[in-house]
Design a protein around this motif. Structure first.
Motif, PDB file in Angstrom:
ATOM      1  N   GLY A  89       0.811  -1.201   0.000  1.00 32.81           N
ATOM      2  CA  GLY A  89       0.000   0.000   0.000  1.00 32.81           C
ATOM      3  C   GLY A  89       0.846   1.254   0.000  1.00 32.81           C
ATOM      4  O   GLY A  89       1.991   1.258   0.465  1.00 32.81           O
ATOM      5  N   PHE A  90       0.244   2.336  -0.529  1.00 33.80           N
ATOM      6  CA  PHE A  90       0.957   3.611  -0.632  1.00 33.80           C
ATOM      7  C   PHE A  90       0.015   4.742  -0.257  1.00 33.80           C
ATOM      8  O   PHE A  90      -1.193   4.677  -0.508  1.00 33.80           O
ATOM      9  CB  PHE A  90       1.456   3.821  -2.070  1.00 33.80           C
ATOM     10  CG  PHE A  90       2.326   2.708  -2.585  1.00 33.80           C
ATOM     11  CD1 PHE A  90       3.703   2.762  -2.434  1.00 33.80           C
ATOM     12  CD2 PHE A  90       1.751   1.599  -3.189  1.00 33.80           C
ATOM     13  CE1 PHE A  90       4.502   1.723  -2.897  1.00 33.80           C
ATOM     14  CE2 PHE A  90       2.537   0.560  -3.653  1.00 33.80           C
ATOM     15  CZ  PHE A  90       3.918   0.615  -3.508  1.00 33.80           C
ATOM     16  N   THR A  91       0.577   5.773   0.332  1.00 33.45           N
ATOM     17  CA  THR A  91      -0.205   6.964   0.658  1.00 33.45           C
ATOM     18  C   THR A  91       0.486   8.176   0.049  1.00 33.45           C
ATOM     19  O   THR A  91       1.724   8.236  -0.019  1.00 33.45           O
ATOM     20  CB  THR A  91      -0.369   7.120   2.181  1.00 33.45           C
ATOM     21  OG1 THR A  91      -1.300   8.179   2.450  1.00 33.45           O
ATOM     22  CG2 THR A  91       0.957   7.421   2.869  1.00 33.45           C
ATOM     23  N   LEU A  92      -0.310   9.126  -0.399  1.00 28.82           N
ATOM     24  CA  LEU A  92       0.223  10.292  -1.105  1.00 28.82           C
ATOM     25  C   LEU A  92       0.740  11.320  -0.104  1.00 28.82           C
ATOM     26  O   LEU A  92      -0.017  11.852   0.714  1.00 28.82           O
ATOM     27  CB  LEU A  92      -0.878  10.902  -1.977  1.00 28.82           C
ATOM     28  CG  LEU A  92      -0.457  11.800  -3.127  1.00 28.82           C
ATOM     29  CD1 LEU A  92       0.349  11.010  -4.158  1.00 28.82           C
ATOM     30  CD2 LEU A  92      -1.688  12.411  -3.792  1.00 28.82           C
ATOM     31  N   ILE A  93       2.029  11.588  -0.170  1.00 27.01           N
ATOM     32  CA  ILE A  93       2.667  12.576   0.707  1.00 27.01           C
ATOM     33  C   ILE A  93       3.474  13.535  -0.164  1.00 27.01           C
ATOM     34  O   ILE A  93       4.367  13.097  -0.899  1.00 27.01           O
ATOM     35  CB  ILE A  93       3.581  11.911   1.754  1.00 27.01           C
ATOM     36  CG1 ILE A  93       2.758  10.966   2.654  1.00 27.01           C
ATOM     37  CG2 ILE A  93       4.298  12.967   2.603  1.00 27.01           C
ATOM     38  CD1 ILE A  93       3.605  10.201   3.652  1.00 27.01           C
ATOM     39  N   SER A  94       3.131  14.811  -0.104  1.00 25.33           N
ATOM     40  CA  SER A  94       3.809  15.833  -0.910  1.00 25.33           C
ATOM     41  C   SER A  94       3.805  15.460  -2.392  1.00 25.33           C
ATOM     42  O   SER A  94       4.795  15.651  -3.109  1.00 25.33           O
ATOM     43  CB  SER A  94       5.245  16.037  -0.415  1.00 25.33           C
ATOM     44  OG  SER A  94       5.259  16.470   0.928  1.00 25.33           O
ATOM     45  N   GLY A  95       2.669  14.904  -2.837  1.00 19.24           N
ATOM     46  CA  GLY A  95       2.506  14.612  -4.254  1.00 19.24           C
ATOM     47  C   GLY A  95       3.121  13.312  -4.723  1.00 19.24           C
ATOM     48  O   GLY A  95       3.028  12.981  -5.908  1.00 19.24           O
ATOM     49  N   LYS A  96       3.762  12.556  -3.824  1.00 19.73           N
ATOM     50  CA  LYS A  96       4.390  11.302  -4.215  1.00 19.73           C
ATOM     51  C   LYS A  96       3.908  10.170  -3.305  1.00 19.73           C
ATOM     52  O   LYS A  96       3.690  10.372  -2.115  1.00 19.73           O
ATOM     53  CB  LYS A  96       5.924  11.406  -4.120  1.00 19.73           C
ATOM     54  CG  LYS A  96       6.527  12.443  -5.060  1.00 19.73           C
ATOM     55  CD  LYS A  96       6.330  12.051  -6.524  1.00 19.73           C
ATOM     56  CE  LYS A  96       6.939  13.073  -7.469  1.00 19.73           C
ATOM     57  NZ  LYS A  96       6.702  12.727  -8.905  1.00 19.73           N
ATOM     58  N   TYR A  97       3.769   8.986  -3.893  1.00 24.41           N
ATOM     59  CA  TYR A  97       3.369   7.836  -3.101  1.00 24.41           C
ATOM     60  C   TYR A  97       4.517   7.358  -2.222  1.00 24.41           C
ATOM     61  O   TYR A  97       5.637   7.141  -2.695  1.00 24.41           O
ATOM     62  CB  TYR A  97       2.922   6.686  -4.000  1.00 24.41           C
ATOM     63  CG  TYR A  97       1.480   6.762  -4.417  1.00 24.41           C
ATOM     64  CD1 TYR A  97       0.485   7.175  -3.530  1.00 24.41           C
ATOM     65  CD2 TYR A  97       1.086   6.394  -5.700  1.00 24.41           C
ATOM     66  CE1 TYR A  97      -0.843   7.244  -3.918  1.00 24.41           C
ATOM     67  CE2 TYR A  97      -0.242   6.458  -6.097  1.00 24.41           C
ATOM     68  CZ  TYR A  97      -1.204   6.885  -5.191  1.00 24.41           C
ATOM     69  OH  TYR A  97      -2.517   6.948  -5.571  1.00 24.41           O
ATOM     70  N   GLN A  98       4.207   7.235  -0.940  1.00 22.68           N
ATOM     71  CA  GLN A  98       5.151   6.673   0.018  1.00 22.68           C
ATOM     72  C   GLN A  98       4.576   5.352   0.521  1.00 22.68           C
ATOM     73  O   GLN A  98       3.385   5.250   0.808  1.00 22.68           O
ATOM     74  CB  GLN A  98       5.362   7.624   1.193  1.00 22.68           C
ATOM     75  CG  GLN A  98       5.859   9.017   0.809  1.00 22.68           C
ATOM     76  CD  GLN A  98       7.226   8.978   0.163  1.00 22.68           C
ATOM     77  OE1 GLN A  98       8.086   8.199   0.547  1.00 22.68           O
ATOM     78  NE2 GLN A  98       7.437   9.840  -0.836  1.00 22.68           N
ATOM     79  N   GLU A  99       5.432   4.352   0.625  1.00 20.54           N
ATOM     80  CA  GLU A  99       4.968   3.031   1.038  1.00 20.54           C
ATOM     81  C   GLU A  99       4.433   3.067   2.476  1.00 20.54           C
ATOM     82  O   GLU A  99       5.029   3.692   3.356  1.00 20.54           O
ATOM     83  CB  GLU A  99       6.091   2.005   0.927  1.00 20.54           C
ATOM     84  CG  GLU A  99       5.648   0.589   1.253  1.00 20.54           C
ATOM     85  CD  GLU A  99       6.752  -0.430   1.038  1.00 20.54           C
ATOM     86  OE1 GLU A  99       6.553  -1.608   1.416  1.00 20.54           O
ATOM     87  OE2 GLU A  99       7.811  -0.058   0.496  1.00 20.54           O
ATOM     88  N   ILE A 100       3.301   2.411   2.690  1.00 24.84           N
ATOM     89  CA  ILE A 100       2.711   2.330   4.033  1.00 24.84           C
ATOM     90  C   ILE A 100       3.351   1.165   4.765  1.00 24.84           C
ATOM     91  O   ILE A 100       3.372   0.034   4.266  1.00 24.84           O
ATOM     92  CB  ILE A 100       1.182   2.124   3.948  1.00 24.84           C
ATOM     93  CG1 ILE A 100       0.528   3.293   3.194  1.00 24.84           C
ATOM     94  CG2 ILE A 100       0.574   1.979   5.343  1.00 24.84           C
ATOM     95  CD1 ILE A 100      -0.952   3.073   2.892  1.00 24.84           C
TER      96      ILE A 100
END
Length: 275
Positions: A152-163
């Motif tokens: 899973g990924f969450t959008l942080i500062s316009g980029k997907y970061q792995e959860i």
């Protein structure tokens, strides 16, 4: 899991461009790869609908086309996530597709792709990029129902970061306010406290079991009260028997004394000293 069949605009002559009639945007998704994929999508939908049964401000569906070009043509790209949730909208189940410009510009808040051998690379790369850069979907997950790969990924500062998974291997979705994790080889929701969100069938079974347990508890308490009354009756009878025994012993003593007195009186009549 599915790849929407589209034709690149660069390879299609302008005379072959087909513009959809206004308001007639039907879903254009290919069949799902297996019954396992279908089962997983239905499971995600019905569990969320059960949990949010009192809510009217969301739309959750699966294998439905998302159109996001205001001048949508057959040659333009559109996407059909295996499962997605849009928040802050109406729970209208009559939608033929999700048409972004007809839905106040709303894109999905959560997307889950069910991987397959033929689509895994697209889901991990091309779709991930589209969901990040065009859809700006805050939470994106993928799950393989065969290998059980889950990410899973969450959008942080316009980029997907792995959860990062928690201690139980579950991934948090800020948008849903729920964890997603694998249970019995299926992707399921979990509450913030880690409790499994049931299906409607599981919830009905739990409710039925709870009612049966409540009835059993009531029967147990009734039996306990009955036993207590029986115990009280037994103790009353024991006390009554004890009193009767005491009365019997008293009467026996009185009879003994009376016999002694009668015998003494006869002895005196005969002039015999009882001493």
């Amino acid at each position: 899991m599915s790849i929407t069949q589209t034709v690149s605009p660069t390879n299609t002559p302008p005379k072959h461009e087909i513009i959809f009639p206004q308001g007639e945007f039907w879903s254009d998704e290919p069949p799902l790869e297996s019954n396992l994929h279908l089962t997983q999508i239905i499971l995600l939908i019905k569990c969320l609908e059960w949990l949010w049964q009192d809510r009217k401000d969301y739309f959750a569906t699966g294998n439905l086309t998302i159109y996001y070009s205001p001048n949508q043509k057959k040659s333009e790209f559109f996407r059909g996530p295996d499962f997605f949730v849009v928040l802050g909208t109406t729970r209208n189940q009559n939608r033929k597709s999700w048409v972004v410009w007809q839905e106040d510009g709303k894109y999905p808040n959560v997307i889950i792709e069910i991987l397959s051998d033929s689509t895994a690379k697209t889901d991990r790369e091309e779709k991930k990029e589209i969901y990040q850069d065009t859809f700006r979907t805050p939470d994106y997950f993928w799950f393989d129902p065969y290998s059980l790969e889950f990410q899973g990924f969450t959008l942080i500062s316009g980029k997907y970061q792995e959860i990062k998974p928690n201690e139980n291997g579950c991934l948090w979705s800020e948008q849903l306010g729920l964890y997603l994790g694998i249970y019995e080889d299926k992707l399921r929701y979990f509450s913030p406290n880690g409790e499994l969100i049931p299906t409607p069938e599981e919830a009905n079974l739990q409710e039925r079991q709870q009612k049966e347990l409540a009835l059993q508890q009531q029967e147990y308490e009734r039996q306990q009260k009955e036993l207590a009354l029986q115990q009280q009756e037994y103790e009353r009878q024991q006390k009554e028997l004890a009193l009767q025994q005491q009365e019997y012993e008293r009467q026996q003593k009185e009879l003994a004394l009376k016999k002694i007195e009668e015998l003494t009186a006869k002895l005196r009549e005969l002039g015999i000293n009882s001493d």
